[in-house]
Design a protein around this motif. Sequence first.
Motif, PDB file in Angstrom:
ATOM      1  N   SER A 351      -6.996  27.341 -19.212  1.00 55.31           N
ATOM      2  CA  SER A 351      -7.602  26.710 -20.092  1.00 55.31           C
ATOM      3  C   SER A 351      -7.905  25.066 -19.880  1.00 55.31           C
ATOM      4  O   SER A 351      -7.029  25.473 -18.602  1.00 55.31           O
ATOM      5  N   TRP A 352      -8.290  24.621 -20.338  1.00 53.06           N
ATOM      6  CA  TRP A 352      -8.695  23.302 -19.781  1.00 53.06           C
ATOM      7  C   TRP A 352      -7.780  22.115 -20.613  1.00 53.06           C
ATOM      8  O   TRP A 352      -7.437  21.264 -20.071  1.00 53.06           O
ATOM      9  N   GLU A 353      -7.477  22.674 -21.828  1.00 55.16           N
ATOM     10  CA  GLU A 353      -5.697  22.159 -22.375  1.00 55.16           C
ATOM     11  C   GLU A 353      -5.133  22.338 -20.864  1.00 55.16           C
ATOM     12  O   GLU A 353      -4.749  20.669 -20.483  1.00 55.16           O
ATOM     13  N   LYS A 354      -4.223  22.987 -20.352  1.00 50.99           N
ATOM     14  CA  LYS A 354      -3.646  23.286 -19.213  1.00 50.99           C
ATOM     15  C   LYS A 354      -3.993  22.785 -17.829  1.00 50.99           C
ATOM     16  O   LYS A 354      -3.342  21.950 -17.231  1.00 50.99           O
ATOM     17  N   THR A 355      -5.385  22.508 -17.928  1.00 52.78           N
ATOM     18  CA  THR A 355      -6.419  21.744 -16.554  1.00 52.78           C
ATOM     19  C   THR A 355      -5.633  20.112 -16.750  1.00 52.78           C
ATOM     20  O   THR A 355      -5.074  18.923 -15.923  1.00 52.78           O
ATOM     21  N   VAL A 356      -5.644  19.584 -18.234  1.00 54.86           N
ATOM     22  CA  VAL A 356      -5.815  18.088 -18.196  1.00 54.86           C
ATOM     23  C   VAL A 356      -4.564  18.128 -18.397  1.00 54.86           C
ATOM     24  O   VAL A 356      -4.107  16.722 -18.130  1.00 54.86           O
ATOM     25  N   ARG A 357      -3.000  18.894 -18.776  1.00 54.63           N
ATOM     26  CA  ARG A 357      -1.849  18.524 -18.902  1.00 54.63           C
ATOM     27  C   ARG A 357      -1.987  17.739 -17.849  1.00 54.63           C
ATOM     28  O   ARG A 357      -0.652  17.367 -17.304  1.00 54.63           O
ATOM     29  N   GLU A 358      -2.296  18.919 -16.777  1.00 52.06           N
ATOM     30  CA  GLU A 358      -1.151  18.912 -14.763  1.00 52.06           C
ATOM     31  C   GLU A 358      -2.156  17.580 -14.434  1.00 52.06           C
ATOM     32  O   GLU A 358      -1.347  17.491 -13.402  1.00 52.06           O
ATOM     33  N   THR A 359      -3.066  17.825 -14.203  1.00 58.18           N
ATOM     34  CA  THR A 359      -3.575  16.456 -13.894  1.00 58.18           C
ATOM     35  C   THR A 359      -3.157  14.831 -14.506  1.00 58.18           C
ATOM     36  O   THR A 359      -2.774  14.513 -13.309  1.00 58.18           O
ATOM     37  N   LEU A 360      -2.913  14.747 -15.742  1.00 56.28           N
ATOM     38  CA  LEU A 360      -2.040  13.627 -16.590  1.00 56.28           C
ATOM     39  C   LEU A 360      -1.005  13.913 -15.987  1.00 56.28           C
ATOM     40  O   LEU A 360      -0.609  13.109 -15.339  1.00 56.28           O
ATOM     41  N   ALA A 361      -0.209  14.563 -15.569  1.00 51.64           N
ATOM     42  CA  ALA A 361       1.092  14.855 -15.356  1.00 51.64           C
ATOM     43  C   ALA A 361       1.120  14.452 -13.853  1.00 51.64           C
ATOM     44  O   ALA A 361       1.813  13.829 -12.818  1.00 51.64           O
ATOM     45  N   LEU A 362      -0.431  14.994 -12.580  1.00 48.35           N
ATOM     46  CA  LEU A 362       0.428  14.399 -11.624  1.00 48.35           C
ATOM     47  C   LEU A 362      -0.726  12.979 -11.514  1.00 48.35           C
ATOM     48  O   LEU A 362       0.229  11.708 -10.418  1.00 48.35           O
ATOM     49  N   TYR A 363      -1.414  12.183 -12.117  1.00 49.07           N
ATOM     50  CA  TYR A 363      -1.222  11.378 -12.893  1.00 49.07           C
ATOM     51  C   TYR A 363       0.177  10.163 -12.866  1.00 49.07           C
ATOM     52  O   TYR A 363       0.108   8.956 -12.084  1.00 49.07           O
ATOM     53  N   ARG A 364       0.661  10.679 -13.407  1.00 45.35           N
ATOM     54  CA  ARG A 364       1.709   9.897 -13.396  1.00 45.35           C
ATOM     55  C   ARG A 364       2.990   9.925 -12.812  1.00 45.35           C
ATOM     56  O   ARG A 364       3.964   9.010 -12.637  1.00 45.35           O
ATOM     57  N   ASP A 365       2.637  10.966 -11.852  1.00 49.49           N
ATOM     58  CA  ASP A 365       3.617  10.907 -10.710  1.00 49.49           C
ATOM     59  C   ASP A 365       3.315   9.576  -9.187  1.00 49.49           C
ATOM     60  O   ASP A 365       3.603   9.307  -8.529  1.00 49.49           O
ATOM     61  N   LEU A 366       2.105   9.256 -10.436  1.00 48.51           N
ATOM     62  CA  LEU A 366       2.237   8.215  -9.059  1.00 48.51           C
ATOM     63  C   LEU A 366       1.826   7.024  -9.226  1.00 48.51           C
ATOM     64  O   LEU A 366       1.889   5.506  -8.346  1.00 48.51           O
ATOM     65  N   GLN A 367       2.059   7.043 -10.403  1.00 43.66           N
ATOM     66  CA  GLN A 367       3.006   5.229 -10.971  1.00 43.66           C
ATOM     67  C   GLN A 367       3.886   5.099 -10.175  1.00 43.66           C
ATOM     68  O   GLN A 367       4.943   5.692 -10.107  1.00 43.66           O
TER      69      GLN A 367
END
Length: 367
Positions: A351-367
Amino acid sequence: MKIFFDHQTFSQQNYGGISRYFCELIAGINQPSSEHQAHLSLLFSNNAYLKEKSLRAWPFFPGQPFSRTQPYLYRLNKAFNLLEMQTRSYDVFHATYYEPYFLDRIGKHPVVVTFLDMIHEKYHPVFPELAADHLVMRWKKQIIERATAVIAISENTKRDLVDYYNIPPERVRVIYLGSSVAVDDKAMEPSATAPYLLFVGNRGMYKHFRPFIQAIAPLLRSHQIRVICAGGGGFSSDETTLLRQLQLTNLIEQQPINDDSLRELYRRALAFVFPSLYEGFGIPVLEAFACHCPCVLSDRSSLPEVAGSAALYFDPENPDSIREAVGRILDSPDLRQDLIRRGRERLQQFSWEKTVRETLALYRDLQ
């Protein structure tokens, strides 16, 4: 968290899976309930999906051939990106294609790049059109050396990326895509099985349309089954000649599409056929699942990974294998119903919701 998306994909295509992916990702991040903000740095574009997702861009001579206006559109948007990179505040930069024009201006901002496929690397010796686009491979090498995080849209794409560019597997995170096309189960009216197979999108090069049609021509003639080519532009002179030689002129047609017409074409088809030699993911597979359309797929690249046991497979370079698979789907209503059921179950994993959720998790890991 503020994410800056650049212009590239939206300066290069008016339709297509890449821009669909980024539209869904950006719109998903910008949900009213979200604490994050995605900014698409774009001045001009005629991309069809932007308006659907309330993403703004000025139209750019929409009545003119895209091949004529695209170089100017690209340069204007690139200049606009470079300006906004200096004037806007953001936490993460996500490139929407591979040109590394921004690397000298990015400073210490984390850079994310999504690798959508490795078609150029694998098939440029086979298809001269890919070899001519030599810049893409050079760009990929430059951007992967500087990227803070790399997304691949399938495990197959990740393996190819690791093999070709010799990067550690742990640098690459796989995030699957979703489907933007679906039918309302409650609103579905019963319909007779339509006597056609559905082919979606571009037909050139590695999409393997010509060998596929040559392989199934005897079946089409004997069963009087049509093939509808959805999108991909009108038939070329070479394609028209081929269809005439195979005596298929009246059985194969091309139709322009939008989301509504594509949904109906999937829903009423005997099966969706996908003979591609290589796909980074294969969004049409999920579209077919969502529209209750059985899938007959090439057994190459990411397609078995995405479809699992919910499709019938063939070797796209073996005409006998193609004919056997298509013959089975034409002759067996029970098989078609079983694949529809399996497809509905398989779709639950994407689902696109899952795509968004996992991509945001990746962004957070970069902070």
